[in-house]
Design a protein around this motif. Structure first.
Motif, PDB file in Angstrom:
ATOM      1  N   LYS A 119      -8.975  -2.122  -2.661  1.00 17.02           N
ATOM      2  CA  LYS A 119      -9.694  -2.557  -1.450  1.00 17.02           C
ATOM      3  C   LYS A 119     -10.337  -3.487  -1.914  1.00 17.02           C
ATOM      4  CE  LYS A 119     -13.322  -0.283   1.204  1.00 17.02           C
ATOM      5  NZ  LYS A 119     -14.588  -1.136   1.150  1.00 17.02           N
ATOM      6  N   LYS A 120     -10.829  -3.864  -2.777  1.00 11.83           N
ATOM      7  CA  LYS A 120     -11.580  -5.125  -3.093  1.00 11.83           C
ATOM      8  C   LYS A 120     -10.647  -6.419  -2.851  1.00 11.83           C
ATOM      9  CE  LYS A 120     -15.160  -3.332  -6.370  1.00 11.83           C
ATOM     10  NZ  LYS A 120     -15.742  -3.474  -7.796  1.00 11.83           N
ATOM     11  N   ILE A 121      -9.582  -6.200  -3.490  1.00 10.85           N
ATOM     12  CA  ILE A 121      -8.501  -7.216  -3.367  1.00 10.85           C
ATOM     13  C   ILE A 121      -8.263  -7.513  -1.966  1.00 10.85           C
ATOM     14  CG2 ILE A 121      -6.125  -7.736  -3.836  1.00 10.85           C
ATOM     15  CD1 ILE A 121      -6.566  -6.390  -6.666  1.00 10.85           C
ATOM     16  N   LEU A 122      -7.789  -6.433  -1.008  1.00  7.95           N
ATOM     17  CA  LEU A 122      -7.390  -6.769   0.106  1.00  7.95           C
ATOM     18  C   LEU A 122      -8.584  -7.305   1.125  1.00  7.95           C
ATOM     19  CD1 LEU A 122      -5.082  -3.511   1.031  1.00  7.95           C
ATOM     20  CD2 LEU A 122      -4.608  -5.743   0.070  1.00  7.95           C
ATOM     21  N   GLU A 123      -9.832  -6.778   1.027  1.00  8.92           N
ATOM     22  CA  GLU A 123     -10.707  -7.423   1.502  1.00  8.92           C
ATOM     23  C   GLU A 123     -11.189  -8.942   1.289  1.00  8.92           C
ATOM     24  OE1 GLU A 123     -14.055  -4.740   0.418  1.00  8.92           O
ATOM     25  OE2 GLU A 123     -13.631  -3.480   2.271  1.00  8.92           O
ATOM     26  N   HIS A 124     -10.879  -9.150  -0.282  1.00  5.34           N
ATOM     27  CA  HIS A 124     -10.924 -10.726  -0.600  1.00  5.34           C
ATOM     28  C   HIS A 124      -9.860 -11.337  -0.133  1.00  5.34           C
ATOM     29  CE1 HIS A 124     -11.453 -13.854  -3.410  1.00  5.34           C
ATOM     30  NE2 HIS A 124     -10.205 -13.643  -3.760  1.00  5.34           N
ATOM     31  N   LYS A 125      -8.440 -10.934   0.273  1.00  5.07           N
ATOM     32  CA  LYS A 125      -7.642 -11.403   0.870  1.00  5.07           C
ATOM     33  C   LYS A 125      -7.511 -11.708   2.288  1.00  5.07           C
ATOM     34  CE  LYS A 125      -4.480 -12.877  -1.222  1.00  5.07           C
ATOM     35  NZ  LYS A 125      -4.384 -14.276  -1.862  1.00  5.07           N
ATOM     36  N   GLY A 126      -8.684 -10.781   2.868  1.00  2.16           N
ATOM     37  CA  GLY A 126      -8.799 -10.675   4.418  1.00  2.16           C
ATOM     38  C   GLY A 126      -7.914 -10.024   4.972  1.00  2.16           C
ATOM     39  N   ILE A 127      -7.217  -8.937   4.309  1.00  2.00           N
ATOM     40  CA  ILE A 127      -6.197  -7.974   4.971  1.00  2.00           C
ATOM     41  C   ILE A 127      -6.836  -6.652   5.397  1.00  2.00           C
ATOM     42  CG2 ILE A 127      -4.059  -7.107   4.404  1.00  2.00           C
ATOM     43  CD1 ILE A 127      -3.492  -9.223   2.419  1.00  2.00           C
ATOM     44  N   ASP A 128      -6.535  -6.549   6.566  1.00  2.00           N
ATOM     45  CA  ASP A 128      -6.780  -5.178   7.110  1.00  2.00           C
ATOM     46  C   ASP A 128      -6.046  -4.265   7.609  1.00  2.00           C
ATOM     47  OD1 ASP A 128      -8.475  -3.005   8.014  1.00  2.00           O
ATOM     48  OD2 ASP A 128      -9.445  -4.324   9.756  1.00  2.00           O
ATOM     49  N   TYR A 133      -3.159  -0.803   2.624  1.00  2.00           N
ATOM     50  CA  TYR A 133      -4.206  -0.078   1.739  1.00  2.00           C
ATOM     51  C   TYR A 133      -3.553   1.076   1.169  1.00  2.00           C
ATOM     52  CZ  TYR A 133      -8.678  -2.424   3.069  1.00  2.00           C
ATOM     53  OH  TYR A 133      -9.793  -3.176   3.105  1.00  2.00           O
ATOM     54  N   SER A 134      -2.744   2.007   1.577  1.00  2.00           N
ATOM     55  CA  SER A 134      -2.155   3.095   1.035  1.00  2.00           C
ATOM     56  C   SER A 134      -1.377   3.000   0.167  1.00  2.00           C
ATOM     57  CB  SER A 134      -1.847   4.169   2.297  1.00  2.00           C
ATOM     58  OG  SER A 134      -2.825   4.464   3.260  1.00  2.00           O
ATOM     59  N   ALA A 135      -0.820   1.763  -0.026  1.00  3.91           N
ATOM     60  CA  ALA A 135       0.466   1.487  -0.874  1.00  3.91           C
ATOM     61  C   ALA A 135       0.048   1.896  -2.330  1.00  3.91           C
ATOM     62  CB  ALA A 135       0.827   0.006  -0.773  1.00  3.91           C
ATOM     63  N   ILE A 136      -1.237   1.661  -2.556  1.00  2.00           N
ATOM     64  CA  ILE A 136      -1.757   1.867  -3.960  1.00  2.00           C
ATOM     65  C   ILE A 136      -1.684   3.485  -4.641  1.00  2.00           C
ATOM     66  CG2 ILE A 136      -4.173   2.439  -3.407  1.00  2.00           C
ATOM     67  CD1 ILE A 136      -2.924  -0.104  -6.076  1.00  2.00           C
ATOM     68  N   THR A 137      -1.484   4.227  -3.268  1.00  2.00           N
ATOM     69  CA  THR A 137      -1.270   5.833  -3.735  1.00  2.00           C
ATOM     70  C   THR A 137       0.245   6.033  -4.172  1.00  2.00           C
ATOM     71  OG1 THR A 137      -0.402   6.252  -1.431  1.00  2.00           O
ATOM     72  CG2 THR A 137      -3.135   6.195  -1.993  1.00  2.00           C
ATOM     73  N   LEU A 138       1.025   5.211  -4.064  1.00  2.00           N
ATOM     74  CA  LEU A 138       2.418   5.228  -4.787  1.00  2.00           C
ATOM     75  C   LEU A 138       2.450   5.379  -6.154  1.00  2.00           C
ATOM     76  CD1 LEU A 138       4.410   3.273  -2.037  1.00  2.00           C
ATOM     77  CD2 LEU A 138       4.348   5.478  -2.192  1.00  2.00           C
ATOM     78  N   LEU A 139       1.805   4.814  -6.828  1.00  2.00           N
ATOM     79  CA  LEU A 139       1.774   4.793  -8.318  1.00  2.00           C
ATOM     80  C   LEU A 139       1.450   6.332  -8.928  1.00  2.00           C
ATOM     81  CD1 LEU A 139       2.500   3.017 -11.059  1.00  2.00           C
ATOM     82  CD2 LEU A 139       0.113   2.909 -11.362  1.00  2.00           C
ATOM     83  N   PRO A 140       0.166   6.623  -8.591  1.00  2.00           N
ATOM     84  CA  PRO A 140      -0.273   7.983  -8.969  1.00  2.00           C
ATOM     85  C   PRO A 140       1.015   8.865  -8.515  1.00  2.00           C
ATOM     86  CG  PRO A 140      -2.199   6.874  -8.051  1.00  2.00           C
ATOM     87  CD  PRO A 140      -1.153   5.879  -7.469  1.00  2.00           C
ATOM     88  N   ALA A 141       1.322   9.011  -7.496  1.00  2.00           N
ATOM     89  CA  ALA A 141       2.630  10.086  -6.931  1.00  2.00           C
ATOM     90  C   ALA A 141       3.513  10.024  -7.672  1.00  2.00           C
ATOM     91  CB  ALA A 141       2.667   9.662  -5.451  1.00  2.00           C
ATOM     92  N   SER A 142       4.089   8.734  -8.233  1.00  2.00           N
ATOM     93  CA  SER A 142       5.090   8.541  -9.348  1.00  2.00           C
ATOM     94  C   SER A 142       4.954   9.142 -10.399  1.00  2.00           C
ATOM     95  CB  SER A 142       5.574   6.945  -9.297  1.00  2.00           C
ATOM     96  OG  SER A 142       4.698   6.240  -9.981  1.00  2.00           O
ATOM     97  N   ILE A 143       3.595   8.876 -11.033  1.00  2.00           N
ATOM     98  CA  ILE A 143       3.423   9.437 -12.402  1.00  2.00           C
ATOM     99  C   ILE A 143       3.435  10.996 -11.981  1.00  2.00           C
ATOM    100  CG2 ILE A 143       1.419   9.954 -13.860  1.00  2.00           C
ATOM    101  CD1 ILE A 143       0.389   7.036 -13.045  1.00  2.00           C
ATOM    102  N   ILE A 144       2.865  11.772 -11.098  1.00  2.00           N
ATOM    103  CA  ILE A 144       3.149  12.970 -10.824  1.00  2.00           C
ATOM    104  C   ILE A 144       4.657  13.485 -11.052  1.00  2.00           C
ATOM    105  CG2 ILE A 144       2.863  15.104  -9.470  1.00  2.00           C
ATOM    106  CD1 ILE A 144       0.282  13.816  -8.479  1.00  2.00           C
ATOM    107  N   VAL A 145       5.588  12.883 -10.095  1.00  2.00           N
ATOM    108  CA  VAL A 145       6.790  13.067 -10.263  1.00  2.00           C
ATOM    109  C   VAL A 145       7.368  12.972 -11.723  1.00  2.00           C
ATOM    110  CG1 VAL A 145       8.991  12.211  -9.465  1.00  2.00           C
ATOM    111  CG2 VAL A 145       7.108  12.535  -8.025  1.00  2.00           C
ATOM    112  N   CYS A 146       7.143  11.902 -12.346  1.00  2.00           N
ATOM    113  CA  CYS A 146       7.722  11.585 -13.696  1.00  2.00           C
ATOM    114  C   CYS A 146       7.423  12.853 -14.609  1.00  2.00           C
ATOM    115  CB  CYS A 146       6.894  10.347 -14.351  1.00  2.00           C
ATOM    116  SG  CYS A 146       7.735   9.748 -15.912  1.00  2.00           S
ATOM    117  N   GLU A 147       6.132  13.229 -14.649  1.00  2.00           N
ATOM    118  CA  GLU A 147       5.794  14.324 -15.444  1.00  2.00           C
ATOM    119  C   GLU A 147       6.367  15.565 -14.951  1.00  2.00           C
ATOM    120  OE1 GLU A 147       3.057  17.137 -17.750  1.00  2.00           O
ATOM    121  OE2 GLU A 147       3.039  14.778 -17.793  1.00  2.00           O
TER     122      GLU A 147
END
Length: 269
Positions: A119-128, A133-147
């Motif tokens: 969120k800080k990065i996107l606000e810093h980049k002026g992206i709304d 924003y939701s793209a960041i949820t994909l890594l935790p989801a893939s960790i669950i699948v990997c487990e």
């Protein structure tokens, strides 16, 4: 090796199925925060989750926030959507992790840290953009699948780790023919996210050529650095999650100082 059908079965366990979540996401996609809050009231567990999230010290609110309209209002559309995806993931989070040295609390803390930093990065980049924003949820989801994939081949994974000391990313490739960022890309498709989201997260793995699209190239570099930073923290590192990302200094050298000032220096202060 795991079959394609087995891999797809794990991935397809991720999409939202509860009707309430579908309604909440639908209203958020329409920009209707009030309607999203009303829909969320139908799920007491979701309400408690949202109350717990926004009242964590990491979010920095001085006074406790209890009412859902207020919670959705302070979060805004983009962050609210991201947190709903995190809640979806929490429903599938293992109650007891077997391969990765994690528990529910440490995993959720990782989700929160990734989400707030992104969120800080996107606000810093002026992206709304809610989807970005939701793209960041994909890594935790893939960790669950990997487990789940690793647990299906627990003996083989343990043997490789104990005898050959092979890292988790190599094991994942041997078992499935995919790396963690291939899984992210597949989950993005299952969630029917815009194509650009999958491309950003996949490129953040920095295992292929630099994307030609300037937006994807820029955001994936920031995400690559964010992933490396968060997966190198003690809890994630001890869990073995830093095995999945090989740091590419050439990919991020132009933004490293800027990232350090925005994320690392602020957290240290």
């Amino acid at each position: 090796m795991l079959t394609t059908d087995e891999i797809q079965a794990y991935i397809h366990s991720i999409p939202p199925s509860p009707q309430v979540l579908q309604k909440v996401l639908h209203h958020l996609n329409d920009g209707e925060l009030h309607k999203a809050a009303s829909a969320a009231e139908e799920d007491p567990a979701l309400k408690l989750y949202l109350q717990d999230i926004v009242n964590k010290p990491i979010y920095g609110f001085k006074n406790a926030i209890k009412e859902l309209p207020q919670i959705f209002g302070v979060l805004g559309l983009a962050q609210a959507e991201q947190i709903i995806y995190n809640y979806m993931i929490s429903l599938l989070t293992p109650k007891q992790w077997q391969l990765f040295k994690l528990d529910q609390r440490s995993f959720h803390d990782l989700q929160d840290a990734l989400g707030l930093s992104w969120k800080k990065i996107l606000e810093h980049k002026g992206i709304d953009d809610k989807s970005i924003y939701s793209a960041i949820t994909l890594l935790p989801a893939s960790i669950i699948v990997c487990e789940a994939l690793f647990n299906a081949k627990e003996e083989e994974v343990n043997l490789l780790r104990s005898v050959k000391q092979i890292d988790y990313n190599t094991i994942l490739k041997r078992l499935s023919g995919m790396n963690l960022f291939d899984l992210c890309l597949e989950i993005a498709k299952v969630w029917e996210m815009p194509e650009v989201i999958g491309k950003i997260v996949y490129a953040a793995g920095a295992s292929g050529p630099t994307p030609t699209d300037p937006l994807i190239a820029d955001l994936s570099a920031w995400m690559h650095l964010l992933f490396f930073y968060q997966l190198s923290q003690p809890t994630a590192s001890q869990a073995g999650l830093n095995d999945f990302l090989e740091f590419n200094i050439d990919y991020v050298q132009d933004i490293y100082e800027e990232f350090s000032e925005l994320i690392m220096d602020e957290e240290a202060s």
